[in-house]
Design a protein around this motif. Structure first.
Motif, PDB file in Angstrom:
ATOM      1  N   GLN A   1       0.831  -1.185   0.000  1.00  0.00           N
ATOM      2  CA  GLN A   1       0.000   0.000   0.000  1.00  0.00           C
ATOM      3  C   GLN A   1       0.878   1.252   0.000  1.00  0.00           C
ATOM      4  OE1 GLN A   1      -3.227  -0.186  -0.203  1.00  0.00           O
ATOM      5  NE2 GLN A   1      -3.847   1.949   0.086  1.00  0.00           N
ATOM      6  N   VAL A   2       0.504   2.213  -0.816  1.00  0.00           N
ATOM      7  CA  VAL A   2       1.214   3.479  -0.890  1.00  0.00           C
ATOM      8  C   VAL A   2       0.252   4.587  -0.520  1.00  0.00           C
ATOM      9  CG1 VAL A   2       2.389   5.103  -2.419  1.00  0.00           C
ATOM     10  CG2 VAL A   2       2.799   2.649  -2.671  1.00  0.00           C
ATOM     11  N   GLN A   3       0.671   5.470   0.329  1.00  0.00           N
ATOM     12  CA  GLN A   3      -0.135   6.644   0.662  1.00  0.00           C
ATOM     13  C   GLN A   3       0.584   7.891   0.182  1.00  0.00           C
ATOM     14  OE1 GLN A   3      -0.823   6.175   4.922  1.00  0.00           O
ATOM     15  NE2 GLN A   3      -2.835   5.309   4.488  1.00  0.00           N
ATOM     16  N   LEU A   4      -0.180   8.799  -0.398  1.00  0.00           N
ATOM     17  CA  LEU A   4       0.369  10.034  -0.947  1.00  0.00           C
ATOM     18  C   LEU A   4      -0.275  11.222  -0.249  1.00  0.00           C
ATOM     19  CD1 LEU A   4       0.104   9.076  -4.732  1.00  0.00           C
ATOM     20  CD2 LEU A   4       2.085   8.813  -3.237  1.00  0.00           C
ATOM     21  N   ALA A   5       0.543  12.209   0.097  1.00  0.00           N
ATOM     22  CA  ALA A   5       0.035  13.390   0.788  1.00  0.00           C
ATOM     23  C   ALA A   5       0.582  14.641   0.116  1.00  0.00           C
ATOM     24  CB  ALA A   5       0.428  13.354   2.257  1.00  0.00           C
ATOM     25  N   GLU A   6      -0.329  15.414  -0.489  1.00  0.00           N
ATOM     26  CA  GLU A   6       0.081  16.662  -1.143  1.00  0.00           C
ATOM     27  C   GLU A   6       0.085  17.818  -0.156  1.00  0.00           C
ATOM     28  OE1 GLU A   6      -2.770  14.596  -4.192  1.00  0.00           O
ATOM     29  OE2 GLU A   6      -2.712  15.008  -2.040  1.00  0.00           O
ATOM     30  N   SER A   7       0.901  18.805  -0.447  1.00  0.00           N
ATOM     31  CA  SER A   7       0.932  20.034   0.335  1.00  0.00           C
ATOM     32  C   SER A   7       1.431  21.158  -0.567  1.00  0.00           C
ATOM     33  CB  SER A   7       1.819  19.892   1.573  1.00  0.00           C
ATOM     34  OG  SER A   7       3.142  19.613   1.178  1.00  0.00           O
ATOM     35  N   GLY A   8       1.244  22.394  -0.090  1.00  0.00           N
ATOM     36  CA  GLY A   8       1.787  23.535  -0.812  1.00  0.00           C
ATOM     37  C   GLY A   8       0.784  24.343  -1.605  1.00  0.00           C
ATOM     38  N   GLY A   9      -0.455  23.898  -1.632  1.00  0.00           N
ATOM     39  CA  GLY A   9      -1.459  24.669  -2.345  1.00  0.00           C
ATOM     40  C   GLY A   9      -1.782  25.972  -1.623  1.00  0.00           C
ATOM     41  N   GLY A  10      -2.552  26.825  -2.306  1.00  0.00           N
ATOM     42  CA  GLY A  10      -2.941  28.076  -1.682  1.00  0.00           C
ATOM     43  C   GLY A  10      -3.480  29.057  -2.697  1.00  0.00           C
ATOM     44  N   LEU A  11      -3.563  30.296  -2.274  1.00  0.00           N
ATOM     45  CA  LEU A  11      -4.065  31.388  -3.108  1.00  0.00           C
ATOM     46  C   LEU A  11      -2.888  32.243  -3.565  1.00  0.00           C
ATOM     47  CD1 LEU A  11      -6.397  33.177  -4.196  1.00  0.00           C
ATOM     48  CD2 LEU A  11      -6.401  34.313  -1.957  1.00  0.00           C
TER      49      LEU A  11
ATOM     50  N   CYS B   1       4.512  16.308  -2.825  1.00  0.00           N
ATOM     51  CA  CYS B   1       3.738  15.087  -2.605  1.00  0.00           C
ATOM     52  C   CYS B   1       4.682  14.072  -1.973  1.00  0.00           C
ATOM     53  CB  CYS B   1       3.168  14.570  -3.906  1.00  0.00           C
ATOM     54  SG  CYS B   1       2.348  12.961  -3.783  1.00  0.00           S
ATOM     55  N   GLU B   2       4.418  13.765  -0.722  1.00  0.00           N
ATOM     56  CA  GLU B   2       5.258  12.808   0.000  1.00  0.00           C
ATOM     57  C   GLU B   2       4.572  11.444  -0.013  1.00  0.00           C
ATOM     58  OE1 GLU B   2       6.436  14.036   3.864  1.00  0.00           O
ATOM     59  OE2 GLU B   2       7.660  12.254   4.238  1.00  0.00           O
ATOM     60  N   ALA B   3       5.353  10.427  -0.317  1.00  0.00           N
ATOM     61  CA  ALA B   3       4.811   9.080  -0.408  1.00  0.00           C
ATOM     62  C   ALA B   3       5.330   8.202   0.724  1.00  0.00           C
ATOM     63  CB  ALA B   3       5.197   8.454  -1.743  1.00  0.00           C
ATOM     64  N   SER B   4       4.469   7.348   1.203  1.00  0.00           N
ATOM     65  CA  SER B   4       4.895   6.349   2.179  1.00  0.00           C
ATOM     66  C   SER B   4       5.224   5.065   1.434  1.00  0.00           C
ATOM     67  CB  SER B   4       3.778   6.083   3.186  1.00  0.00           C
ATOM     68  OG  SER B   4       2.673   5.495   2.513  1.00  0.00           O
ATOM     69  N   GLY B   5       5.928   4.184   2.078  1.00  0.00           N
ATOM     70  CA  GLY B   5       6.209   2.901   1.445  1.00  0.00           C
ATOM     71  C   GLY B   5       7.556   2.869   0.752  1.00  0.00           C
ATOM     72  N   ARG B   6       8.046   1.649   0.524  1.00  0.00           N
ATOM     73  CA  ARG B   6       9.374   1.488  -0.042  1.00  0.00           C
ATOM     74  C   ARG B   6       9.384   1.425  -1.553  1.00  0.00           C
ATOM     75  NH1 ARG B   6      11.283  -3.821   2.910  1.00  0.00           N
ATOM     76  NH2 ARG B   6       9.166  -4.391   2.286  1.00  0.00           N
ATOM     77  N   THR B   7       8.220   1.540  -2.191  1.00  0.00           N
ATOM     78  CA  THR B   7       8.166   1.378  -3.635  1.00  0.00           C
ATOM     79  C   THR B   7       8.280   2.692  -4.394  1.00  0.00           C
ATOM     80  OG1 THR B   7       5.745   1.529  -3.618  1.00  0.00           O
ATOM     81  CG2 THR B   7       6.726  -0.665  -3.388  1.00  0.00           C
ATOM     82  N   PHE B   8       8.461   3.795  -3.683  1.00  0.00           N
ATOM     83  CA  PHE B   8       8.439   5.098  -4.343  1.00  0.00           C
ATOM     84  C   PHE B   8       9.478   5.186  -5.440  1.00  0.00           C
ATOM     85  CE2 PHE B   8       7.491   9.475  -4.827  1.00  0.00           C
ATOM     86  CZ  PHE B   8       8.692  10.124  -5.076  1.00  0.00           C
ATOM     87  N   SER B   9      10.690   4.770  -5.170  1.00  0.00           N
ATOM     88  CA  SER B   9      11.774   4.946  -6.140  1.00  0.00           C
ATOM     89  C   SER B   9      11.595   4.090  -7.391  1.00  0.00           C
ATOM     90  CB  SER B   9      13.113   4.624  -5.488  1.00  0.00           C
ATOM     91  OG  SER B   9      13.143   3.279  -5.055  1.00  0.00           O
TER      92      SER B   9
END
Length: 125
Positions: free
Chosen positions: A1-11, A22-30
């Motif tokens: 399972q991979v979880q992705l979390a975006e950040s940095g949006g705004g006005l 976008c930070e990903a969890s899990g060892r399969t990212f690379s």
């Protein structure tokens, strides 16, 4: 399972810049290709950009080419989207996505296995 979390949006005002992460969890990212999509109100989700697992190959939608840059840091399990010269038509929820264990990215959302929750980008005129 991979979880992705975006950040940095705004006005931001037209002509300005934002950097999404976008930070990903899990060892399969690379070993996973990554992409960014966006969805504006009342419109379908559309492809923005994608990057290969190594970062050596990138693809861009014509509407963002020359203004947006995708990059990744596999040591940090993070993919970035640098957005410059923003326009009001760039306003949308931006999603990052991952294709599990695949070298090259895709322009088609159906090819992606995992999605983040999205981050809002609003560009005022």
């Amino acid at each position: 399972q991979v979880q992705l979390a975006e950040s940095g949006g705004g006005l931001v005002q037209a002509g300005g810049s934002l950097r999404l992460s976008c930070e990903a969890s899990g060892r399969t990212f690379s070993s996973s290709a990554m992409g960014w999509f966006r969805q504006a109100p009342g419109k379908e989700r559309e492809f923005v950009t994608a990057i290969s697992s190594s970062g050596g190959t990138t693809y861009y939608a014509d509407s963002v080419k020359g203004r947006f840059t995708i990059s990744r840091d596999n040591a940090k399990n993070t993919v970035y989207l640098q957005m410059n010269s923003l326009k009001p038509e760039d306003t949308a929820v931006y999603y990052c996505a991952a294709i599990f264990a695949r070298t090259f990215g895709s322009r088609y959302s159906r090819d992606y296995d995992y999605w983040g929750q999205g981050t809002q980008v609003t560009v005022s005129s």
